[in-house]
Design a protein around this motif. Structure first.
Motif, PDB file in Angstrom:
ATOM      1  N   ARG A   1       0.844  -1.189   0.000  1.00 52.45           N
ATOM      2  CA  ARG A   1       0.000   0.000   0.000  1.00 52.45           C
ATOM      3  C   ARG A   1       0.879   1.238   0.000  1.00 52.45           C
ATOM      4  O   ARG A   1       1.855   1.314   0.737  1.00 52.45           O
ATOM      5  N   ILE A   2       0.529   2.206  -0.840  1.00 56.14           N
ATOM      6  CA  ILE A   2       1.320   3.415  -0.977  1.00 56.14           C
ATOM      7  C   ILE A   2       0.464   4.627  -0.637  1.00 56.14           C
ATOM      8  O   ILE A   2      -0.673   4.751  -1.117  1.00 56.14           O
ATOM      9  N   LYS A   3       0.986   5.510   0.207  1.00 54.52           N
ATOM     10  CA  LYS A   3       0.367   6.817   0.427  1.00 54.52           C
ATOM     11  C   LYS A   3       1.111   7.805  -0.453  1.00 54.52           C
ATOM     12  O   LYS A   3       2.269   8.123  -0.190  1.00 54.52           O
ATOM     13  N   PHE A   4       0.475   8.250  -1.515  1.00 59.23           N
ATOM     14  CA  PHE A   4       1.142   9.099  -2.503  1.00 59.23           C
ATOM     15  C   PHE A   4       0.702  10.547  -2.308  1.00 59.23           C
ATOM     16  O   PHE A   4      -0.482  10.868  -2.428  1.00 59.23           O
ATOM     17  N   GLN A   5       1.664  11.403  -1.998  1.00 61.20           N
ATOM     18  CA  GLN A   5       1.377  12.814  -1.754  1.00 61.20           C
ATOM     19  C   GLN A   5       1.396  13.569  -3.079  1.00 61.20           C
ATOM     20  O   GLN A   5       2.392  13.580  -3.789  1.00 61.20           O
ATOM     21  N   LEU A   6       0.264  14.180  -3.393  1.00 65.61           N
ATOM     22  CA  LEU A   6       0.158  14.980  -4.610  1.00 65.61           C
ATOM     23  C   LEU A   6      -0.307  16.368  -4.197  1.00 65.61           C
ATOM     24  O   LEU A   6      -1.495  16.607  -4.004  1.00 65.61           O
ATOM     25  N   GLY A   7       0.650  17.284  -4.030  1.00 69.26           N
ATOM     26  CA  GLY A   7       0.301  18.567  -3.450  1.00 69.26           C
ATOM     27  C   GLY A   7      -0.149  18.331  -2.016  1.00 69.26           C
ATOM     28  O   GLY A   7       0.546  17.723  -1.226  1.00 69.26           O
ATOM     29  N   ARG A   8      -1.358  18.811  -1.696  1.00 67.51           N
ATOM     30  CA  ARG A   8      -1.910  18.577  -0.367  1.00 67.51           C
ATOM     31  C   ARG A   8      -2.822  17.356  -0.333  1.00 67.51           C
ATOM     32  O   ARG A   8      -3.338  16.987   0.710  1.00 67.51           O
ATOM     33  N   ARG A   9      -3.027  16.749  -1.476  1.00 70.51           N
ATOM     34  CA  ARG A   9      -3.865  15.549  -1.529  1.00 70.51           C
ATOM     35  C   ARG A   9      -3.010  14.330  -1.246  1.00 70.51           C
ATOM     36  O   ARG A   9      -1.863  14.237  -1.647  1.00 70.51           O
ATOM     37  N   VAL A  10      -3.602  13.378  -0.546  1.00 70.61           N
ATOM     38  CA  VAL A  10      -2.940  12.100  -0.289  1.00 70.61           C
ATOM     39  C   VAL A  10      -3.753  11.009  -0.967  1.00 70.61           C
ATOM     40  O   VAL A  10      -4.917  10.784  -0.634  1.00 70.61           O
ATOM     41  N   LEU A  11      -3.140  10.338  -1.944  1.00 71.16           N
ATOM     42  CA  LEU A  11      -3.810   9.259  -2.664  1.00 71.16           C
ATOM     43  C   LEU A  11      -3.465   7.925  -2.014  1.00 71.16           C
ATOM     44  O   LEU A  11      -2.333   7.696  -1.584  1.00 71.16           O
ATOM     45  N   ASP A  12      -4.437   7.045  -1.966  1.00 71.68           N
ATOM     46  CA  ASP A  12      -4.221   5.700  -1.444  1.00 71.68           C
ATOM     47  C   ASP A  12      -4.056   4.778  -2.648  1.00 71.68           C
ATOM     48  O   ASP A  12      -4.965   4.666  -3.473  1.00 71.68           O
ATOM     49  N   ILE A  13      -2.903   4.135  -2.762  1.00 67.91           N
ATOM     50  CA  ILE A  13      -2.623   3.271  -3.914  1.00 67.91           C
ATOM     51  C   ILE A  13      -2.356   1.855  -3.437  1.00 67.91           C
ATOM     52  O   ILE A  13      -1.503   1.634  -2.576  1.00 67.91           O
ATOM     53  N   ARG A  14      -3.097   0.892  -3.978  1.00 65.48           N
ATOM     54  CA  ARG A  14      -2.876  -0.512  -3.645  1.00 65.48           C
ATOM     55  C   ARG A  14      -1.950  -1.124  -4.691  1.00 65.48           C
ATOM     56  O   ARG A  14      -2.220  -1.046  -5.889  1.00 65.48           O
ATOM     57  N   ALA A  15      -0.869  -1.717  -4.232  1.00 66.62           N
ATOM     58  CA  ALA A  15       0.128  -2.301  -5.144  1.00 66.62           C
ATOM     59  C   ALA A  15       0.058  -3.825  -5.087  1.00 66.62           C
ATOM     60  O   ALA A  15      -0.059  -4.412  -4.015  1.00 66.62           O
ATOM     61  N   SER A  16       0.131  -4.447  -6.259  1.00 68.72           N
ATOM     62  CA  SER A  16       0.151  -5.904  -6.347  1.00 68.72           C
ATOM     63  C   SER A  16       1.336  -6.324  -7.216  1.00 68.72           C
ATOM     64  O   SER A  16       1.497  -5.836  -8.340  1.00 68.72           O
ATOM     65  N   PHE A  17       2.173  -7.224  -6.671  1.00 68.55           N
ATOM     66  CA  PHE A  17       3.350  -7.735  -7.394  1.00 68.55           C
ATOM     67  C   PHE A  17       3.116  -9.207  -7.705  1.00 68.55           C
ATOM     68  O   PHE A  17       2.830 -10.002  -6.802  1.00 68.55           O
ATOM     69  N   PHE A  18       3.237  -9.553  -8.988  1.00 65.64           N
ATOM     70  CA  PHE A  18       2.931 -10.921  -9.423  1.00 65.64           C
ATOM     71  C   PHE A  18       4.084 -11.470 -10.273  1.00 65.64           C
ATOM     72  O   PHE A  18       4.438 -10.867 -11.291  1.00 65.64           O
ATOM     73  N   PRO A  19       4.702 -12.593  -9.863  1.00 67.26           N
ATOM     74  CA  PRO A  19       5.838 -13.128 -10.626  1.00 67.26           C
ATOM     75  C   PRO A  19       5.412 -13.652 -11.994  1.00 67.26           C
ATOM     76  O   PRO A  19       4.427 -14.387 -12.107  1.00 67.26           O
ATOM     77  N   SER A  20       6.151 -13.260 -13.035  1.00 68.32           N
ATOM     78  CA  SER A  20       5.903 -13.777 -14.391  1.00 68.32           C
ATOM     79  C   SER A  20       7.240 -14.229 -14.988  1.00 68.32           C
ATOM     80  O   SER A  20       8.292 -14.046 -14.371  1.00 68.32           O
ATOM     81  N   ILE A  21       7.206 -14.772 -16.174  1.00 66.27           N
ATOM     82  CA  ILE A  21       8.432 -15.353 -16.747  1.00 66.27           C
ATOM     83  C   ILE A  21       9.484 -14.288 -17.051  1.00 66.27           C
ATOM     84  O   ILE A  21      10.667 -14.595 -17.174  1.00 66.27           O
TER      85      ILE A  21
END
Length: 561
Positions: free
Chosen positions: A254-274
């Motif tokens: 999970r990432i809290k991304f600061q954009l100016g005074r706004r804070v965006l909540d970003i869900r990150a998913s990492f998936f192994p591929s070839i």
């Protein structure tokens, strides 16, 4: 002196909102008491309590003051105007300069009565100031979009490649270097600016592709050299709290991304591929999440039906559809509509995507054994009036929802089915007794999201004959439209989305069929006989009204006609 009609004082904000039917007397009373306690502006209090939206506040204030109301989402900010007002001032005073013409600077403000800010702008810019009204969140978004930027993505890619060469592939060291940090930030910023809900970073044999999901469709983004893949992945793992050393198993972060005074909540998913780890980022922009019920896309009849359902004192209301069809947004709008100090509204979500004033919100934690069913058990001991359950995932959660409805609570939740009527057999498949379903479920809303035709490049067109025949077209109906593609919509022909809705109300006749364990086909036939408007029919009506295209309706409803 007697006041003539022309001299009568304009109505106060609260009186105006009451007159328009936008708030109730009880809501105004609550807000006025809060204003007396805090000294804040009445409009801000009404918004913070969830009684009105920023759009409603701004348009009402504009109407009161006689200034123009501006849709900032469709406005291009002129760079020469932007240069006159420092970013710090714009953020502090919540203003955005729009245009400069003949020594007159047009600025958008949420509070058009802020004389102090207008005077300060005149002193700062040495220009005459023309004020237009816009919602506060749109102003803050415009500030983010126009003041933040810096180097282009192409320049950052070149800088990052030079850094990667210098460090010889040490991804941890590279991930902390300025070019990679800025590159990842710019990738996310680009997605936010274009209204993307998801960013995909997809490794291939020799390159790394990016794609953005905008209005439900994936569009290609920048492409990177393969040499940057390890450092970009490492950077995203660092800021999302994922394990950098683990590359063989899927991970979430999970990432809290600061954009100016706004804070965006970003869900990150990492998936192994070839070819390495595939990364998907879900961008949750809370400023865009909650809309008023009248902004979701309901036609007048469906809106009235939905309001009647959610105003019931008890029962279960389900919103169904695939992932990304706007179910949570619809239920959040319903919660915002119902929110008041007279009601105890409690939620259990996965995750909490938007925080409401007054409403008590909770988030499941499966690792700790705290799931939807356990949360429901606890909530029932909290004296709730309305309960929002993120999803009906299993029999235990369904049983608890039924129990809550039977004991006098209104339960709102989501379910994954293709149409509204399918919710009944789905609940039976999950183990619920038909007589309990008929006694508690009062309505099911199925929905989809269709793209809206861009208003700036909208043009009439004649759909192919076979399509017209399939939808039962007859001469005399309004002209159909499509978007030609223009800079404002990114050459896509569409900009923004709206909902298609199918509302299945549980009548006495339907209850009898459920108790008799009638199959899906008979249930749907009966619902249609009783006036059910299908998703496809709602979509075609929107196409006839020039909001979307027939192709778009067929795409999202699977041609269900």
């Amino acid at each position: 002196m007697e006041i003539t009609k022309k001299e009568q004082k304009p109505k106060l904000l609260g009186e105006k909102l009451l007159e328009l039917g936008l708030i109730t007397p009880q809501q105004l009373d609550i807000a006025l008491k809060e204003q007396k306690r805090t000294g804040e502006l009445l409009g801000e209090i009404l918004v913070n309590l969830g009684f009105i939206s920023q759009d409603v506040l701004s348009s009402t204030l504009a109407s009161q003051s006689g200034v123009e109301y501006l849709d900032l989402k469709r406005t291009i900010v002129e760079s020469n105007a932007l240069e006159l007002v420092p970013e710090t001032f714009a953020r502090e005073r919540k203003v955005i300069p729009i245009a400069l013409q003949n020594n007159v600077l047009t600025v958008a403000m949420s509070n058009v009565f802020d004389v102090e800010t207008i005077t300060e702008l005149e002193r700062l810019t040495k220009k005459l100031i023309k004020v237009v009204s816009a919602p506060e969140q749109e102003i803050l978004s415009a500030i983010d979009s126009n003041y933040i930027g810096g180097a282009s993505i192409d320049e950052l890619i070149e800088d990052s490649v030079r850094v990667a060469t210098r460090f010889g592939g040490a991804e941890m060291a590279i991930a902390e270097e300025a070019p990679i940090v800025k590159l990842v930030d710019q990738l996310i910023f680009k997605g936010v600016k274009e209204g993307a809900t998801d960013l995909h970073i997809e490794p291939e044999e020799k390159i790394v592709r990016t794609r953005y999901r905008i209005d439900g469709i994936l569009y290609s983004g920048p492409t990177f050299p393969k040499s940057l893949q390890p450092s970009i992945t490492a950077r995203l793992k660092i800021i999302s709290g994922a394990n950098i050393a683990e590359t063989r198993l899927p991970q979430d972060g999970r990432i809290k991304f600061q954009l100016g005074r706004r804070v965006l909540d970003i869900r990150a998913s990492f998936f192994p591929s070839i070819y390495g780890e595939n990364i998907a980022l879900r961008i949750l922009d809370k400023t865009r999440l909650v809309l008023g019920l009248d902004q979701l896309g309901f036609n007048a009849e469906n809106l009235a039906i939905f309001k009647r359902l959610i105003e019931k004192p008890y029962g279960i209301i389900l919103v169904t559809g695939p992932t990304g069809s706007g179910k949570t947004t619809t239920l959040y709008a319903a919660l915002s509509y119902l929110n008041s100090l007279e009601k105890n509204i409690m939620t259990v979500e996965d995750p909490v995507e938007y925080e409401f004033p007054i409403i008590r919100q909770s988030q499941v934690n499966p690792k700790a054994g705290y799931n939807f069913a356990e949360a429901m058990r606890a909530i029932l001991r909290q004296d709730p009036d309305i309960i929002f359950v993120g999803e009906m995932r299993d029999r235990e959660t369904v049983d608890m929802a039924i129990r809550a409805a039977l004991t006098g609570h209104l339960v709102l939740s989501t379910l994954h089915t293709n149409d509204s009527v399918s919710a009944i057999p789905r609940l039976i498949d999950m183990g619920a007794e038909p007589f309990l379903i008929s006694a508690t479920v009062i309505g099911v809303v199925a929905q989809r999201l269709v793209r809206l035709i861009c208003e700036d490049c909208k043009t009439p067109y004649q759909p192919p004959e076979d399509i017209l025949k399939r939808i039962g077209w007859q001469k005399g109906i309004p002209t159909f439209y499509k978007g030609e593609g223009c800079p404002k919509c990114g050459k896509r022909g569409y900009r923004g989305r709206t909902g298609l809705f199918e509302i299945f109300t549980i009548t006495d006749r339907i209850r009898k069929l459920i108790n008799e364990k009638t199959d899906f086909v008979k249930l749907r036939e009966t619902a249609l006989e009783e006036g059910l408007v299908t998703l496809f029919e709602d979509g075609i009506e929107k196409a006839k009204n020039g909001l979307t295209t027939i192709d778009e309706v067929i795409r999202v409803t699977f041609g269900e006609f």
